[in-house]
Scaffold this motif. Structure first.
Motif, mmCIF file in Angstrom:
data_model
loop_
_atom_site.group_PDB
_atom_site.id
_atom_site.type_symbol
_atom_site.label_atom_id
_atom_site.label_comp_id
_atom_site.label_asym_id
_atom_site.label_seq_id
_atom_site.Cartn_x
_atom_site.Cartn_y
_atom_site.Cartn_z
ATOM 1 N N ASP A 1 49.027 36.372 32.952
ATOM 2 C CA ASP A 1 49.153 37.671 33.628
ATOM 3 C C ASP A 1 49.052 37.595 35.159
ATOM 4 O O ASP A 1 48.405 38.444 35.796
ATOM 5 C CB ASP A 1 48.125 38.669 33.069
ATOM 6 C CG ASP A 1 48.510 39.143 31.668
ATOM 7 O OD1 ASP A 1 49.667 38.902 31.260
ATOM 8 O OD2 ASP A 1 47.680 39.769 30.990
ATOM 9 N N GLU B 1 42.059 43.617 35.802
ATOM 10 C CA GLU B 1 42.076 42.152 35.887
ATOM 11 C C GLU B 1 42.045 41.700 37.349
ATOM 12 O O GLU B 1 42.904 42.105 38.154
ATOM 13 C CB GLU B 1 43.320 41.595 35.189
ATOM 14 C CG GLU B 1 43.186 41.713 33.675
ATOM 15 C CD GLU B 1 44.312 41.035 32.910
ATOM 16 O OE1 GLU B 1 44.129 40.760 31.716
ATOM 17 O OE2 GLU B 1 45.387 40.786 33.504
ATOM 18 N N LYS C 1 43.142 33.162 24.258
ATOM 19 C CA LYS C 1 44.190 34.077 24.707
ATOM 20 C C LYS C 1 45.314 34.240 23.679
ATOM 21 O O LYS C 1 45.924 33.250 23.266
ATOM 22 C CB LYS C 1 44.817 33.571 26.019
ATOM 23 C CG LYS C 1 43.869 33.511 27.188
ATOM 24 C CD LYS C 1 43.207 34.838 27.481
ATOM 25 C CE LYS C 1 44.177 35.921 27.905
ATOM 26 N NZ LYS C 1 43.496 37.215 28.120
ATOM 27 N N HIS D 1 46.829 46.265 32.089
ATOM 28 C CA HIS D 1 47.843 46.022 31.054
ATOM 29 C C HIS D 1 48.802 47.197 30.905
ATOM 30 O O HIS D 1 49.900 47.030 30.382
ATOM 31 C CB HIS D 1 47.188 45.630 29.724
ATOM 32 C CG HIS D 1 46.631 44.236 29.764
ATOM 33 N ND1 HIS D 1 45.358 43.966 30.191
ATOM 34 C CD2 HIS D 1 47.195 43.024 29.499
ATOM 35 C CE1 HIS D 1 45.152 42.656 30.158
ATOM 36 N NE2 HIS D 1 46.258 42.063 29.747
ATOM 37 N N CYS E 1 42.031 37.729 33.836
ATOM 38 C CA CYS E 1 42.642 37.797 32.513
ATOM 39 C C CYS E 1 42.023 36.682 31.670
ATOM 40 O O CYS E 1 41.460 36.945 30.618
ATOM 41 C CB CYS E 1 44.157 37.627 32.635
ATOM 42 S SG CYS E 1 44.989 37.625 31.054
ATOM 43 N N GLN F 1 50.087 40.799 37.320
ATOM 44 C CA GLN F 1 49.344 42.055 37.410
ATOM 45 C C GLN F 1 47.930 41.918 37.978
ATOM 46 O O GLN F 1 47.248 42.909 38.199
ATOM 47 C CB GLN F 1 49.270 42.720 36.039
ATOM 48 C CG GLN F 1 48.357 42.006 35.048
ATOM 49 C CD GLN F 1 48.582 42.446 33.613
ATOM 50 O OE1 GLN F 1 49.661 42.906 33.261
ATOM 51 N NE2 GLN F 1 47.563 42.341 32.786
ATOM 52 N N ARG G 1 34.582 40.441 32.858
ATOM 53 C CA ARG G 1 35.463 40.059 31.756
ATOM 54 C C ARG G 1 36.145 38.731 32.036
ATOM 55 O O ARG G 1 36.404 38.405 33.198
ATOM 56 C CB ARG G 1 36.540 41.123 31.485
ATOM 57 C CG ARG G 1 37.599 41.270 32.562
ATOM 58 C CD ARG G 1 38.950 41.759 32.016
ATOM 59 N NE ARG G 1 39.737 40.658 31.466
ATOM 60 C CZ ARG G 1 40.731 40.787 30.612
ATOM 61 N NH1 ARG G 1 41.088 41.975 30.197
ATOM 62 N NH2 ARG G 1 41.390 39.723 30.180
#
Ligand code: PEP
Ligand code: MN
Length: 363
Positions: free
Chosen positions: A242, A231, A57, A205, A27, A245, A52
């Motif tokens: 995050d 992620e 953020k 997400h 993330c 997740q 990524r």
């Protein structure tokens, strides 16, 4: 936007990449060590991946980790040099974009909280003029397809040709098991309106939890979407954003290996013959549905006249409840989903009411 608009496919941006086009990475970029160790493991399993990591953020509340900022662009450059993976990060202001262009970042994405604001998207579009960096545009947080297409259009008009949408789900006030409701029908609508626009599914997400990522990813592949953003963190438990997740590179590899990637077409003649036959039977079934609707509306017309002549209201609640219950029971006995029948009959009933209102209005 004219529907003749042609977007180049994802595999022409980076030749050699096959479907699904993947964008895996944390993330946020938290430290050089976290970025590099995650990148090394991802590159070992997915050498064709685009890496990524969020550098700036967008946090819902102030005080949370807001990204490592510009220094993290250097870490991404190291990832690229060491692993060969192209790198992507989120930009929300012209300053972010300028820093990315200067650092040689390969692609940028516009986040869901930025897509909602046409002023900001236009500022980014103006800053993109004269560049040819690929831009990926997440859907706005609210389920507004026009707003999403509007953002794509602004970037396209700035002269960017390598464009893709990212589907990351939509905020919902309802109590749902997803972090963001997938609302797949909106993605299908986008695909219909802009058929050549690549679409990547951000399964993380949408899911908000590791357990749902596999099924969301499989669904995206079955809807013929082009790629996946997931992620991935070397140690999700200590992630600065995050954490709930993110999954480890190891879990990611297992998850991707379970996906069934089907193609949108087949060269097999028998497949085409059989599909054609099934489709013609579907067409016949559709004709029967439409004929039934025509007969139903003729009857509704007669009922409307009859009620009018006898001074009776159009709507009778008990009758409507009976109709609905009868069909839900009927359909349920053959395995049809009750929620589907309810939605279908609500539309039919609405049209019946509209027709009768028209009759009442005429006299
Ligand atoms: C992200 O990708 O980490 C992110 C902030 O996503 P979104 O804009 O979809 O909320
Ligand atoms: Mn995130």
């Amino acid at each position: 936007m004219p529907d003749t608009l042609l977007f180049p496919p994802l595999n022409s941006w980076f030749p050699g990449k096959e479907r699904p086009f993947t964008i895996f990475g944390p993330c946020s970029a938290e430290s050089e060590e976290q970025v590099l160790s995650t990148a090394r493991q991802i590159a070992a399993a997915f050498p064709n991946n685009v890496f990524r990591a969020g550098v700036w953020k967008p946090r819902t509340r102030p005080g949370a980790f807001e990204g490592a900022g510009e220094q993290a662009l250097e870490w991404l450059k190291t990832v690229k040099e060491e692993t060969g993976m192209p790198v992507i990060t989120e930009v929300a202001t012209p300053e972010h974009l300028e820093a990315c262009l200067k650092a040689g970042i390969d692609m940028v994405w516009i986040g869901a909280r930025t897509t909602v604001n046409p002023f900001t998207v236009q500022l980014l579009a103006d800053a993109l003029k004269g560049t040819d960096i690929p831009v990926l545009i997440k859907n706005p947080v609210n389920p507004d397809l026009s707003l999403w297409i509007g953002a794509i259009e602004r970037i396209e008009r700035a002269g960017i040709t390598k464009l893709s949408a990212i589907h990351r789900g939509f905020h919902s006030f309802e109590n749902i098991s997803y972090r963001n409701a997938p609302r797949w029908e909106i993605v299908i609508d986008l695909k219909t309106q802009l058929p050549t626009l690549p679409i990547i599914c951000d399964a993380s997400h949408i899911s908000g939890t590791p357990e749902l990522i596999q099924s969301v990813s499989q669904k995206a592949m079955d809807l013929d979407l082009d790629g996946l953003m997931i992620e991935t963190h070397i140690n999700p438990a200590v992630a600065l954003s995050d954490a709930k997740q993110q999954i480890t590179p190891e879990v990611l590899s297992k998850l991707i290996s379970t996906l069934v990637i089907r193609s949108a077409d087949s060269n097999d003649q028998d497949f085409h013959r059989k599909l054609l036959e099934l489709r013609s039977r579907v067409d016949s079934a559709d004709d029967v549905i439409l004929q039934s609707l025509i007969s139903r509306m003729h009857l509704i017309h007669q009922i409307g006249e009859y009620k009018l002549n006898n001074h009776v209201t159009i709507f009778q609640r008990r009758r409507w409840e009976e109709v609905l219950k009868r069909q839900i029971d009927n359909g349920g006995a053959s395995g049809l989903d009750a929620e589907f029948i309810k939605k279908l009959y609500e539309v039919i009933h609405e049209e019946s009411i509209r027709l009768q209102t028209e009759i009442f209005g005429r006299k």
